[in-house]
Motif scaffolding. Structure first.
Motif, PDB file in Angstrom:
ATOM      1  N   PRO A  31       0.825  -1.213   0.000  1.00 12.56           N
ATOM      2  CA  PRO A  31       0.000   0.000   0.000  1.00 12.56           C
ATOM      3  C   PRO A  31       0.856   1.259   0.000  1.00 12.56           C
ATOM      4  O   PRO A  31       2.031   1.228   0.420  1.00 12.56           O
ATOM      5  CB  PRO A  31      -0.828  -0.136   1.279  1.00 12.56           C
ATOM      6  N   PRO A  32       0.306   2.389  -0.459  1.00 10.33           N
ATOM      7  CA  PRO A  32       1.129   3.579  -0.747  1.00 10.33           C
ATOM      8  C   PRO A  32       1.914   4.152   0.426  1.00 10.33           C
ATOM      9  O   PRO A  32       3.094   4.501   0.273  1.00 10.33           O
ATOM     10  CB  PRO A  32       0.106   4.589  -1.282  1.00 10.33           C
ATOM     11  N   MET A  33       1.298   4.279   1.604  1.00 11.24           N
ATOM     12  CA  MET A  33       2.020   4.896   2.716  1.00 11.24           C
ATOM     13  C   MET A  33       3.125   3.977   3.239  1.00 11.24           C
ATOM     14  O   MET A  33       4.201   4.435   3.611  1.00 11.24           O
ATOM     15  CB  MET A  33       1.047   5.253   3.848  1.00 11.24           C
ATOM     16  N   LEU A  34       2.864   2.679   3.232  1.00 14.21           N
ATOM     17  CA  LEU A  34       3.897   1.731   3.639  1.00 14.21           C
ATOM     18  C   LEU A  34       5.029   1.723   2.622  1.00 14.21           C
ATOM     19  O   LEU A  34       6.207   1.635   2.997  1.00 14.21           O
ATOM     20  CB  LEU A  34       3.299   0.327   3.774  1.00 14.21           C
ATOM     21  N   LEU A  35       4.697   1.847   1.341  1.00 15.71           N
ATOM     22  CA  LEU A  35       5.718   1.918   0.295  1.00 15.71           C
ATOM     23  C   LEU A  35       6.626   3.120   0.524  1.00 15.71           C
ATOM     24  O   LEU A  35       7.852   3.029   0.383  1.00 15.71           O
ATOM     25  CB  LEU A  35       5.058   2.007  -1.082  1.00 15.71           C
ATOM     26  N   GLY A  36       6.035   4.262   0.894  1.00 10.87           N
ATOM     27  CA  GLY A  36       6.834   5.450   1.184  1.00 10.87           C
ATOM     28  C   GLY A  36       7.753   5.250   2.367  1.00 10.87           C
ATOM     29  O   GLY A  36       8.926   5.646   2.336  1.00 10.87           O
ATOM     30  N   ALA A  37       7.240   4.610   3.428  1.00 13.83           N
ATOM     31  CA  ALA A  37       8.060   4.369   4.618  1.00 13.83           C
ATOM     32  C   ALA A  37       9.251   3.475   4.285  1.00 13.83           C
ATOM     33  O   ALA A  37      10.386   3.737   4.715  1.00 13.83           O
ATOM     34  CB  ALA A  37       7.205   3.725   5.715  1.00 13.83           C
ATOM     35  N   PHE A  73       5.761  12.591  -2.227  1.00 16.30           N
ATOM     36  CA  PHE A  73       5.558  11.174  -2.499  1.00 16.30           C
ATOM     37  C   PHE A  73       4.338  10.586  -1.799  1.00 16.30           C
ATOM     38  O   PHE A  73       3.774   9.605  -2.276  1.00 16.30           O
ATOM     39  CB  PHE A  73       6.832  10.394  -2.190  1.00 16.30           C
ATOM     40  N   ALA A  74       3.910  11.186  -0.701  1.00 22.86           N
ATOM     41  CA  ALA A  74       2.657  10.733  -0.099  1.00 22.86           C
ATOM     42  C   ALA A  74       1.503  10.968  -1.068  1.00 22.86           C
ATOM     43  O   ALA A  74       0.666  10.080  -1.312  1.00 22.86           O
ATOM     44  CB  ALA A  74       2.412  11.450   1.222  1.00 22.86           C
ATOM     45  N   PHE A  75       1.451  12.165  -1.644  1.00 20.76           N
ATOM     46  CA  PHE A  75       0.382  12.479  -2.601  1.00 20.76           C
ATOM     47  C   PHE A  75       0.551  11.716  -3.915  1.00 20.76           C
ATOM     48  O   PHE A  75      -0.430  11.245  -4.492  1.00 20.76           O
ATOM     49  CB  PHE A  75       0.324  13.986  -2.842  1.00 20.76           C
ATOM     50  N   LEU A  76       1.805  11.606  -4.398  1.00 23.56           N
ATOM     51  CA  LEU A  76       2.038  10.913  -5.667  1.00 23.56           C
ATOM     52  C   LEU A  76       1.698   9.426  -5.555  1.00 23.56           C
ATOM     53  O   LEU A  76       1.011   8.872  -6.426  1.00 23.56           O
ATOM     54  CB  LEU A  76       3.491  11.080  -6.104  1.00 23.56           C
ATOM     55  N   PHE A  77       2.183   8.772  -4.499  1.00 27.37           N
ATOM     56  CA  PHE A  77       1.915   7.338  -4.336  1.00 27.37           C
ATOM     57  C   PHE A  77       0.414   7.082  -4.220  1.00 27.37           C
ATOM     58  O   PHE A  77      -0.110   6.141  -4.818  1.00 27.37           O
ATOM     59  CB  PHE A  77       2.638   6.797  -3.107  1.00 27.37           C
ATOM     60  N   PHE A 183       5.328   8.555   7.434  1.00 30.51           N
ATOM     61  CA  PHE A 183       4.737   7.604   6.496  1.00 30.51           C
ATOM     62  C   PHE A 183       4.157   6.406   7.243  1.00 30.51           C
ATOM     63  O   PHE A 183       3.068   5.927   6.918  1.00 30.51           O
ATOM     64  CB  PHE A 183       5.781   7.119   5.486  1.00 30.51           C
ATOM     65  N   LEU A 184       4.906   5.917   8.221  1.00 31.30           N
ATOM     66  CA  LEU A 184       4.432   4.759   8.990  1.00 31.30           C
ATOM     67  C   LEU A 184       3.182   5.120   9.778  1.00 31.30           C
ATOM     68  O   LEU A 184       2.240   4.318   9.876  1.00 31.30           O
ATOM     69  CB  LEU A 184       5.537   4.270   9.924  1.00 31.30           C
ATOM     70  N   ALA A 185       3.142   6.341  10.344  1.00 29.94           N
ATOM     71  CA  ALA A 185       1.945   6.786  11.078  1.00 29.94           C
ATOM     72  C   ALA A 185       0.748   6.864  10.138  1.00 29.94           C
ATOM     73  O   ALA A 185      -0.359   6.430  10.487  1.00 29.94           O
ATOM     74  CB  ALA A 185       2.212   8.147  11.721  1.00 29.94           C
ATOM     75  N   LEU A 186       0.948   7.404   8.948  1.00 26.86           N
ATOM     76  CA  LEU A 186      -0.129   7.480   7.958  1.00 26.86           C
ATOM     77  C   LEU A 186      -0.578   6.086   7.539  1.00 26.86           C
ATOM     78  O   LEU A 186      -1.773   5.842   7.327  1.00 26.86           O
ATOM     79  CB  LEU A 186       0.338   8.269   6.732  1.00 26.86           C
ATOM     80  N   SER A 187       0.383   5.161   7.427  1.00 23.41           N
ATOM     81  CA  SER A 187       0.042   3.787   7.068  1.00 23.41           C
ATOM     82  C   SER A 187      -0.791   3.135   8.160  1.00 23.41           C
ATOM     83  O   SER A 187      -1.770   2.429   7.873  1.00 23.41           O
ATOM     84  CB  SER A 187       1.320   2.981   6.821  1.00 23.41           C
ATOM     85  N   LEU A 188      -0.442   3.360   9.412  1.00 19.78           N
ATOM     86  CA  LEU A 188      -1.214   2.793  10.528  1.00 19.78           C
ATOM     87  C   LEU A 188      -2.629   3.355  10.555  1.00 19.78           C
ATOM     88  O   LEU A 188      -3.598   2.635  10.824  1.00 19.78           O
ATOM     89  CB  LEU A 188      -0.507   3.084  11.854  1.00 19.78           C
ATOM     90  N   ILE A 189      -2.763   4.649  10.244  1.00 17.98           N
ATOM     91  CA  ILE A 189      -4.070   5.297  10.293  1.00 17.98           C
ATOM     92  C   ILE A 189      -4.950   4.864   9.120  1.00 17.98           C
ATOM     93  O   ILE A 189      -6.109   4.481   9.301  1.00 17.98           O
ATOM     94  CB  ILE A 189      -3.910   6.833  10.302  1.00 17.98           C
ATOM     95  N   ARG A 195      -3.184  -4.813   7.601  1.00 18.16           N
ATOM     96  CA  ARG A 195      -2.750  -4.757   6.208  1.00 18.16           C
ATOM     97  C   ARG A 195      -1.245  -4.608   6.107  1.00 18.16           C
ATOM     98  O   ARG A 195      -0.614  -5.162   5.199  1.00 18.16           O
ATOM     99  CB  ARG A 195      -3.452  -3.605   5.492  1.00 18.16           C
ATOM    100  N   ILE A 196      -0.653  -3.848   7.024  1.00 17.43           N
ATOM    101  CA  ILE A 196       0.801  -3.701   7.032  1.00 17.43           C
ATOM    102  C   ILE A 196       1.450  -5.062   7.250  1.00 17.43           C
ATOM    103  O   ILE A 196       2.378  -5.456   6.521  1.00 17.43           O
ATOM    104  CB  ILE A 196       1.241  -2.717   8.135  1.00 17.43           C
ATOM    105  N   GLU A 197       0.955  -5.791   8.247  1.00 16.41           N
ATOM    106  CA  GLU A 197       1.518  -7.112   8.547  1.00 16.41           C
ATOM    107  C   GLU A 197       1.345  -8.065   7.370  1.00 16.41           C
ATOM    108  O   GLU A 197       2.280  -8.785   6.992  1.00 16.41           O
ATOM    109  CB  GLU A 197       0.847  -7.697   9.786  1.00 16.41           C
TER     110      GLU A 197
END
Length: 294
Positions: A31-37, A73-77, A183-189, A195-197
């Motif tokens: 997913p995009p935010m995890l990809l950024g992290a 990259f948050a917006f682009l991803f 990025f990780l915080a956004l991914s968790l939210i 989904r991260i796991e």
């Protein structure tokens, strides 16, 4: 420019152009935010242990990391995740050149010249044509988010201008320390721990390749070579090569992902490229014209 440095410039442009296809591939498994992290964690470590911190105040380092790294990259991803084609993303993101002009005028009191305004008008018409084609293999939300990403890139460019002379490689490496936690915080939210796991547990070799490419090739190698070229040659001689990025992006997306543009999108892409060319070369063309007529 020597043949060797010309080859280096072509390598950078190829790496940055194909970068958009790689992002699309990476988003299929992560997913995009995890990809950024993951991207910026790999870009920062272990390079940060071997590269000296840039000689800039900490506030400017954070401003760069939060704008050009996290914001862009948050917006682009996410834009590409919700339906922005890779080729068109490479093109629309070049609106950063005009956002840079606008922000530099607002915050640095830099003058906008007539050629810049003409280029902006031409490119804006092209972007309007591209945006009007929402629903033709492109979502309007994806298009709008890509424009926001380009604005964040433009803001980061102004931050870089405000810093003055700075080693580009060390700036990119040390600024890469800033995005991973947000990025990780956004991914968790937005993506959730489950989904991260699941993404990390079932990550494919293709996703690992995409993350490594984004971190090492597009970020570290790309900016290292680009920084060397800027150190050896005037910016006016190096910067025009960036006009080739959307051409490579559109071509690689067509070949590798089978992306096709509508006639209206092709017309819009041509106008955007024309606007960028006028923005970069317009002033010099006018000066040479008046010099020849005198």
């Amino acid at each position: 420019m020597s043949p060797k440095d010309l080859l280096l410039a072509c390598i950078v442009i190829l790496a940055w152009g194909v970068n958009f296809v790689v992002i699309k591939v990476g988003l299929h498994g992560v997913p995009p935010m995890l990809l950024g992290a993951l991207r910026f964690t790999l870009a920062a470590f272990p390079a940060v242990f071997f590269v000296k911190r840039p000689k800039v105040p900490l506030r400017w380092l954070f401003a760069y990391g939060l704008s050009i790294s996290l914001g862009q990259f948050a917006f682009l991803f996410y834009a590409m995740y919700v339906g922005m084609p890779a080729g068109l993303a490479s093109l629309v993101l070049q609106a950063q050149a005009f956002f840079t002009l606008i922000f530099a005028a607002m915050f640095l009191r830099e003058r906008i010249r007539a050629a810049n305004l003409v280029g902006l008008a031409i490119a804006a018409g092209g972007l309007a044509l591209v945006g009007a084609q929402g629903g033709h293999a492109m979502t309007f939300v994806g298009f709008a988010l890509t424009l926001v990403a380009s604005a964040m890139w433009g803001l980061g460019n102004v931050v870089t201008k405000r810093m003055g002379q700075v080693d580009l490689v060390s700036l990119v490496v040390w600024a890469s320390l800033i995005p991973p936690l947000p990025f990780l915080a956004l991914s968790l939210i937005f993506e959730g721990p489950e989904r991260i796991e699941a993404s990390l547990r079932s990550i494919s070799a293709l996703s690992v390749f995409a993350i490594a490419y984004l971190a090492f090739v597009a970020t570290l190698i790309g900016y290292s070579l680009w920084g060397k070229l800027l150190a050896r040659y005037p910016a006016s001689q190096v910067a025009p090569f960036s006009l080739l990025v959307p051409i490579i992006g559109l071509a690689s997306a067509a070949v590798l992902l089978g992306e096709a543009l509508t006639p209206m999108q092709i017309a819009g892409a041509a106008l955007v490229m024309a606007g960028l060319v006028v923005n970069v070369f317009g002033g010099r063309i006018v000066q040479r014209f008046f010099a020849a007529t005198q």
